[in-house]
Scaffold this motif. Structure first.
Motif, PDB file in Angstrom:
ATOM      1  N   VAL A  88       0.905  -1.221  -0.103  1.00 30.76           N
ATOM      2  CA  VAL A  88       0.026   0.143   0.091  1.00 30.76           C
ATOM      3  C   VAL A  88       0.966   1.422  -0.141  1.00 30.76           C
ATOM      4  O   VAL A  88       0.805   2.148  -0.743  1.00 30.76           O
ATOM      5  N   ARG A 123       1.260   6.911  -6.285  1.00 36.77           N
ATOM      6  CA  ARG A 123       0.311   7.832  -6.773  1.00 36.77           C
ATOM      7  C   ARG A 123       0.800   9.164  -6.541  1.00 36.77           C
ATOM      8  O   ARG A 123       0.413  10.141  -7.192  1.00 36.77           O
ATOM      9  N   ASN A 178     -13.739  18.508  10.395  1.00 33.70           N
ATOM     10  CA  ASN A 178     -14.549  17.654   9.481  1.00 33.70           C
ATOM     11  C   ASN A 178     -16.073  17.628   9.525  1.00 33.70           C
ATOM     12  O   ASN A 178     -16.951  17.530   8.937  1.00 33.70           O
ATOM     13  N   ARG A 216     -11.904  11.776   3.504  1.00 35.70           N
ATOM     14  CA  ARG A 216     -12.921  12.431   4.506  1.00 35.70           C
ATOM     15  C   ARG A 216     -14.266  11.758   4.819  1.00 35.70           C
ATOM     16  O   ARG A 216     -14.757  11.449   5.882  1.00 35.70           O
ATOM     17  N   GLU A 240     -13.665   9.341  12.550  1.00 34.12           N
ATOM     18  CA  GLU A 240     -12.516   9.666  12.213  1.00 34.12           C
ATOM     19  C   GLU A 240     -11.320   9.076  13.251  1.00 34.12           C
ATOM     20  O   GLU A 240     -11.356   9.001  14.464  1.00 34.12           O
ATOM     21  N   VAL A 278      -4.276  12.182   9.306  1.00 36.43           N
ATOM     22  CA  VAL A 278      -4.654  12.266   8.116  1.00 36.43           C
ATOM     23  C   VAL A 278      -4.162  11.182   7.297  1.00 36.43           C
ATOM     24  O   VAL A 278      -4.786  10.348   6.335  1.00 36.43           O
ATOM     25  N   GLN A 295      -4.494   6.358   3.917  1.00 36.51           N
ATOM     26  CA  GLN A 295      -3.999   4.949   3.168  1.00 36.51           C
ATOM     27  C   GLN A 295      -5.014   3.966   3.375  1.00 36.51           C
ATOM     28  O   GLN A 295      -5.213   3.145   2.522  1.00 36.51           O
ATOM     29  N   GLU A 316      -7.707   4.165   1.102  1.00 30.89           N
ATOM     30  CA  GLU A 316      -7.541   3.764  -0.391  1.00 30.89           C
ATOM     31  C   GLU A 316      -7.351   2.491  -0.292  1.00 30.89           C
ATOM     32  O   GLU A 316      -7.686   1.725  -1.423  1.00 30.89           O
ATOM     33  N   ARG A 317      -6.801   1.560   0.790  1.00 29.83           N
ATOM     34  CA  ARG A 317      -6.844   0.162   0.595  1.00 29.83           C
ATOM     35  C   ARG A 317      -8.050  -0.449   0.457  1.00 29.83           C
ATOM     36  O   ARG A 317      -8.654  -1.320  -0.412  1.00 29.83           O
ATOM     37  N   GLU A 322      -9.766   0.313  -2.942  1.00 33.30           N
ATOM     38  CA  GLU A 322      -8.994  -0.552  -4.094  1.00 33.30           C
ATOM     39  C   GLU A 322      -9.724  -1.784  -3.968  1.00 33.30           C
ATOM     40  O   GLU A 322      -9.890  -2.496  -4.935  1.00 33.30           O
ATOM     41  N   ASN A 334     -11.498   2.201  -8.997  1.00 29.83           N
ATOM     42  CA  ASN A 334     -10.398   2.897  -9.219  1.00 29.83           C
ATOM     43  C   ASN A 334     -10.500   4.384  -9.150  1.00 29.83           C
ATOM     44  O   ASN A 334     -11.091   5.024  -9.972  1.00 29.83           O
ATOM     45  N   ILE A 335     -10.134   4.953  -8.120  1.00 26.07           N
ATOM     46  CA  ILE A 335     -10.501   6.398  -7.945  1.00 26.07           C
ATOM     47  C   ILE A 335      -9.035   7.193  -7.809  1.00 26.07           C
ATOM     48  O   ILE A 335      -8.153   6.852  -7.033  1.00 26.07           O
ATOM     49  N   PRO A 336      -8.674   7.881  -8.927  1.00 29.11           N
ATOM     50  CA  PRO A 336      -7.516   8.502  -9.258  1.00 29.11           C
ATOM     51  C   PRO A 336      -6.845   9.207  -8.006  1.00 29.11           C
ATOM     52  O   PRO A 336      -5.754   9.108  -7.597  1.00 29.11           O
ATOM     53  N   ASP A 337      -7.795  10.057  -7.236  1.00 29.10           N
ATOM     54  CA  ASP A 337      -7.262  11.021  -6.216  1.00 29.10           C
ATOM     55  C   ASP A 337      -8.321  10.794  -5.115  1.00 29.10           C
ATOM     56  O   ASP A 337      -9.277  11.312  -5.014  1.00 29.10           O
ATOM     57  N   GLU A 349      -8.226  12.750  -2.836  1.00 24.55           N
ATOM     58  CA  GLU A 349      -8.475  14.368  -2.166  1.00 24.55           C
ATOM     59  C   GLU A 349      -9.520  14.808  -2.949  1.00 24.55           C
ATOM     60  O   GLU A 349     -10.277  15.661  -2.761  1.00 24.55           O
TER      61      GLU A 349
END
Lengths: 351, 271
Positions: A8, A15, A219, B102, B109, B122, B127, B130-131, B134, B139-142, B144
């Motif tokens: 990861v 990325r 948030n 977020r 959180e 953060v 991470q 993202e894991r 995925e 597939n999400i490029p970003d 943010e």
């Protein structure tokens, strides 16, 4: 397990390499429009008004900005949380009036007056928030009501207590010097006089930005303003967040009120009207959406800076001060259109 | 195959009224580990009321609602969530202007530090999000980028991934395929099946679409005007039956009868 985390991490690293460049990310920030505005307005008055170029002028501009900017930071948080506060302008004056009159007419002690004013300011904020979540009316209506009520109360109670439309001079009271040192002192920097209000303003803006972007509360503020139902569905205490935000505005009104009190010694009970719109305008120019869920505390500081430059710039350029409001309006229009355009760009798939 | 599993949620004769109007009457429902229960029904049939009760958004006023055998009366969705009952609504409980990571952690959180310096962790959140995302195969490029910029199916999967990540044992999916095209629906349906069979999650799948329901369902319930019209396991039901009930069931027969009767009468008058 280790292998998973490693893979990861490498993926994240990979990325980041192919991530959007820094300047593009900056362009997506809500305050970027205000930053452009700051540069434009600064350049404009730099050219048009020679006295504007001095360092002392910058200090005066920043001071003007800080008086608007301290409540504007709080108003920005509130607006990101999806609500309005029209009562903030007169609430500042309510707070200084309360401190002054509690001190001179009721308790005879300056510090109890200051403390009671803080309690009152927080209570006004809490009342706004409570009325909002209780009546489920739009905050525009709720705070318009408290605005009008406070405006009436400010003058009526001042007349009742002092027999005058202004409060008595507090500069002779015990503790005034310390109070003034805390709330309204000046210091020297690079050969020019700087008000401590500017320091507070910047500190508040930094704290608010940190809270917004790096804490759970931040948030929640974005979520509550962006999509209240979703926020509730994931278990965020929406009502408490909103009431809390109104109380933060209350605190900022108290703080500004104390500065005004110690800077001028007396308080005019009819003052403050119209400032609430400048706070909102600062927040909006700084990138806050009227509909909530989007905006920036640092942006509100930039917005306040723009209005500070305009107030003083008009004077330095030797124009009629009445032009100020025209500029405020024009700037607001330009900024809103520009920010709207930027936001649509940020939300479009830019890959 | 999985119906021997212990029930996680058990509703017995649950009902809910608003003043004189009863939105839901006598609904009994069992959700087991690894089983997909499909709830179908027309608009206003009481599906939303039912899932709001299960998810803790509103509380029932008749019957009993038991989780792991213990009767419950939720006053907040948080309580249901703490017991592993998680709802993914049509609005997805996502905030469009907030970034993907977020949104993923909204309300749960991860924080580090202490006292007034307690702040968001953060990096960990980014991470993990993202894991998890995925793993769902999208597939999400970003991360943010604001959730509002994702496609409908992607948003759905993010919302489901979030619920699963936060320990959902029962997943309530409110019309997850309603606004999606064929391909995107396929993505979501495949994920529903995986979540139930491989991760042992009890799924309550609310839908308008009997084809989608029949593809993944183990148990079917059709609601009509606040009451249970059909309640049967997959073994006793064909797709045709389900479509018939979904289309209006007995009510539809009556309507058909009425509409057909019109013709001979006019014909009779003419003669």
């Amino acid at each position: 397990m280790n292998a998973i985390t490693e893979s990861v991490e490498t993926r994240v690293k990979r990325r980041q390499l192919q991530q959007t460049p820094l300047w593009k990310r900056i362009l997506k920030r809500p305050e970027v429009g205000a930053l452009g505005g700051v540069i434009l307005v600064f350049a404009f008055f730099y050219v048009m008004a020679p006295p504007f170029r001095q360092l002392s002028a910058l200090s005066t501009v920043l001071y003007q900005a800080s008086i608007l900017g301290i409540p504007a930071v709080a108003v920005a948080l509130l607006m990101i949380g999806g609500e309005f506060d029209l009562s903030a302008g007169v609430a500042v004056v309510s707070s200084s009036l309360a401190a002054s009159m509690f001190a001179t007419e009721v308790t005879g002690n300056l510090w109890t007056g200051i403390l009671l004013a803080l309690v009152l300011s927080l209570a006004i904020g809490a009342l706004n928030g409570y009325l909002l979540v209780r009546t489920k009316l739009h905050s525009f209506l709720v705070t318009l009501s408290t605005f009008l009520m406070l405006q009436g109360l400010n003058i009526a109670i001042t007349k009742l207590v002092t027999g005058n439309v202004a409060t008595e001079d507090i500069s002779g009271m015990v503790g005034f010097d310390l109070g003034q040192r805390i709330f309204a002192s000046n210091f020297h920097l690079f050969g020019t006089t700087v008000s401590i209000a500017i320091v507070y303003w910047l500190i508040f803006a930094v704290i608010a930005t940190w809270v917004l972007l790096r804490t759970r509360m931040g948030n929640w503020i974005f979520a509550v303003g962006g999509q209240g139902d979703s926020a509730r569905a994931v278990g965020i205490p929406v009502k408490r967040v909103k009431i809390g935000l109104f109380m933060v505005v209350g605190f900022s009104c108290w703080f500004t009120g104390m500065h005004m009190l110690f800077a001028y010694d007396t308080v005019q009970s009819g003052a403050g009207i119209g400032n609430e719109l400048l706070y909102i305008a600062s927040a909006v120019v700084g990138g806050c959406l009227l509909t909530g869920g989007y905006g920036s505390a640092a942006g509100s500081a930039l917005g306040a800076f723009i209005f500070g430059m305009t107030t003083e710039g008009v004077i330095y350029a030797d124009w009629d001060p009445d032009w100020f409001m025209f500029f405020v309006g024009a700037m607001l229009l330009l900024a809103t259109v520009f920010n709207g355009w930027l936001r649509i760009r940020a939300l479009s798939r830019s890959k | 195959m999985t119906s021997t599993n212990t029930p996680i949620i058990q509703l017995s004769n649950v009902g809910k009224s608003y003043g004189n109007i009863s939105a839901l009457r006598d609904v009994s429902l069992t959700v087991r580990q690894g089983e997909v229960t499909c709830i179908l029904g027309d608009n206003g049939a009481g599906k939303s009321t039912l899932i709001s009760i299960i998810a803790g958004l509103i509380s029932h006023d008749q019957g009993t609602y038991a989780v792991d055998g213990a009767p419950m009366h939720f006053t907040s969705p948080r309580q249901a969530l703490d017991l592993g009952i998680s709802a993914v609504y049509q609005t997805l409980a996502l905030v469009p202007l907030l970034s993907v990571w977020r949104n993923f952690y909204l309300g749960s959180e991860i924080r580090k530090g202490s006292g007034i310096f307690k702040r968001l962790d953060v990096k960990t959140m980014q991470q993990t999000a993202e894991r998890e995302v995925e793993r769902m195969g999208i597939n999400i490029p970003d991360l943010e980028q604001p959730v509002g910029t994702l496609s409908g199916g992607q948003r759905q999967v993010v919302a489901i991934a979030r619920a699963v990540h936060f320990g959902a044992r029962v997943l309530i999916l409110d019309e997850p395929t309603a606004a999606l095209g064929v391909t995107q629906s396929g993505l979501v349906l495949r994920y529903i099946a995986t979540a139930a069979r491989e991760q042992g999650i009890g799924v309550i799948f609310i839908t308008h679409n009997p084809h989608h329901a029949y593809m993944v369902g183990d148990h079917f319930m059709v609601l009509s005007r606040g009451e249970v019209e059909l309640d049967t396991p997959r073994a006793d039901l064909s797709l045709e039956d389900l479509m018939f009930h979904m289309a209006g069931g007995a009510g539809l027969n009556a309507l058909q009868h009425e509409l057909h009767r019109g013709e001979p009468t006019t014909a009779g008058q003419a003669a």
